[in-house]
Design a protein around this motif. Structure first.
Motif, PDB file in Angstrom:
ATOM      1  N   THR A   1       0.840  -1.196   0.000  1.00 41.48           N
ATOM      2  CA  THR A   1       0.000   0.000   0.000  1.00 41.48           C
ATOM      3  C   THR A   1       0.877   1.248   0.000  1.00 41.48           C
ATOM      4  O   THR A   1       2.022   1.211   0.453  1.00 41.48           O
TER       5      THR A   1
ATOM      6  N   ASN B   1       2.299  -2.842   4.750  1.00 43.36           N
ATOM      7  CA  ASN B   1       1.405  -1.747   5.132  1.00 43.36           C
ATOM      8  C   ASN B   1       2.238  -0.466   5.205  1.00 43.36           C
ATOM      9  O   ASN B   1       2.847  -0.161   6.227  1.00 43.36           O
TER      10      ASN B   1
ATOM     11  N   PRO C   1      -3.987  -1.221   8.354  1.00 43.08           N
ATOM     12  CA  PRO C   1      -2.956  -2.252   8.473  1.00 43.08           C
ATOM     13  C   PRO C   1      -3.411  -3.461   9.284  1.00 43.08           C
ATOM     14  O   PRO C   1      -3.113  -4.609   8.921  1.00 43.08           O
TER      15      PRO C   1
ATOM     16  N   LEU D   1      -5.996  -5.491   7.081  1.00 39.98           N
ATOM     17  CA  LEU D   1      -5.351  -6.234   6.005  1.00 39.98           C
ATOM     18  C   LEU D   1      -4.598  -7.451   6.540  1.00 39.98           C
ATOM     19  O   LEU D   1      -4.671  -8.546   5.971  1.00 39.98           O
TER      20      LEU D   1
ATOM     21  N   ASN E   1       4.964  -3.936   8.599  1.00 40.53           N
ATOM     22  CA  ASN E   1       4.230  -2.726   8.957  1.00 40.53           C
ATOM     23  C   ASN E   1       5.223  -1.575   9.055  1.00 40.53           C
ATOM     24  O   ASN E   1       6.145  -1.623   9.868  1.00 40.53           O
TER      25      ASN E   1
END
Length: 268
Positions: A12, A90, A119, A122, A140
């Motif tokens: 993303t 993320n 996050p 997902l 992350n």
């Protein structure tokens, strides 16, 4: 080196900055890409570049992750194309400048949704299939700010980054032995357009070179840390030293230092 079996990673916030650097790093390692952002045109340019350069498949998905049903819609589109998600980064995020009372609650709610809820959602919806297959990667993108006291201005930024650090640590432990690696990447001052967007470019330009890191270097180090299943990775020795000071200094002293220096790095 290309993996024995083709793997695909969803990123993303992939249209620029660290997200684009991570996309390049994974493409160079033979991973196929699912690139997600609001700017479809920039995604498509990057997808074409990486597909041609590294002989991989790169798919572009336009998504407004501020929308509360965006994750389900995105995953539905990915499934409809028959794509399997083996990795998740993320990375989508931004800095919301000003003090807490300067902005209406709706803007803070959007910030929390994109930076913490998306996050988490997902990861929750993609991790079960990774566990079932015995392989997965979840990164992350947090921040050095997640290890430091909160600052004046950008009030929720350190809070959500700290959340991502703790979330990643817990998920890493829970998925230990499943073949799914989880890591929180905590970059410090990385040279990207992020600082233009949140109004801190002037402050970045005043920092000494030793405090700055190139996005491509940060991406390479982050991927290596994830492969080692390092639950929390702070990129760069200077940043690791700063984080250590944040833990060792008395809380009152570290808070005073942050209050004194907030305006150097945060637009208030």
């Amino acid at each position: 080196m290309r993996l024995p079996d083709e793997k695909t990673i969803l990123i993303t916030g992939a249209s620029a900055g660290l997200g684009a650097a991570l996309a390049r790093e994974y493409a160079s390692r033979g991973w196929n890409l699912i690139l997600v952002a609001r700017r479809l045109e920039r995604l498509q340019v990057l997808a074409t570049e990486l597909s041609d350069t590294y002989d991989i498949q790169a798919h572009s998905f336009e998504a407004d992750l501020f929308k509360r049903d965006a994750v389900d819609m995105l995953l539905g589109e990915i499934k409809a194309k028959g794509l399997q998600v083996d990795g998740l980064i993320n990375n989508a995020g931004y800095g919301h400048p000003g003090s807490y009372l300067d902005s209406p609650w709706e803007e803070h709610a959007d910030f929390i949704h994109l930076m913490a809820t998306v996050p988490s959602e997902l990861a929750r919806k993609l991790a079960p299939d990774m566990v079932a297959r015995g392989f997965g990667r979840i990164m992350n993108v947090a921040s050095l700010a997640g290890h430091m006291p909160g600052s004046r201005g950008h009030t929720l930024y350190a809070a959500v980054k700290s959340y991502l650090v703790k979330f990643s640590q817990s998920l890493n432990m829970e998925l230990d032995g499943t073949g799914v690696h989880v890591s929180a990447l905590c970059p410090g001052f990385v040279l990207t357009e992020f600082h233009d967007v949140n109004g801190t470019r002037d402050a970045m330009n005043k920092l000494p070179d030793y405090m700055l890191m190139d996005a491509d270097e940060c991406a390479e180090l982050a991927v290596e840390a994830l492969e080692r299943n390092k639950a929390v990775f702070i990129s760069g020795r200077v940043n690791r030293f700063i984080a250590l000071l944040g833990r060792l200094l008395p809380q009152e002293m570290s808070q005073k230092l942050m209050a004194k220096n907030s305006e150097k790095f945060r637009k208030t």
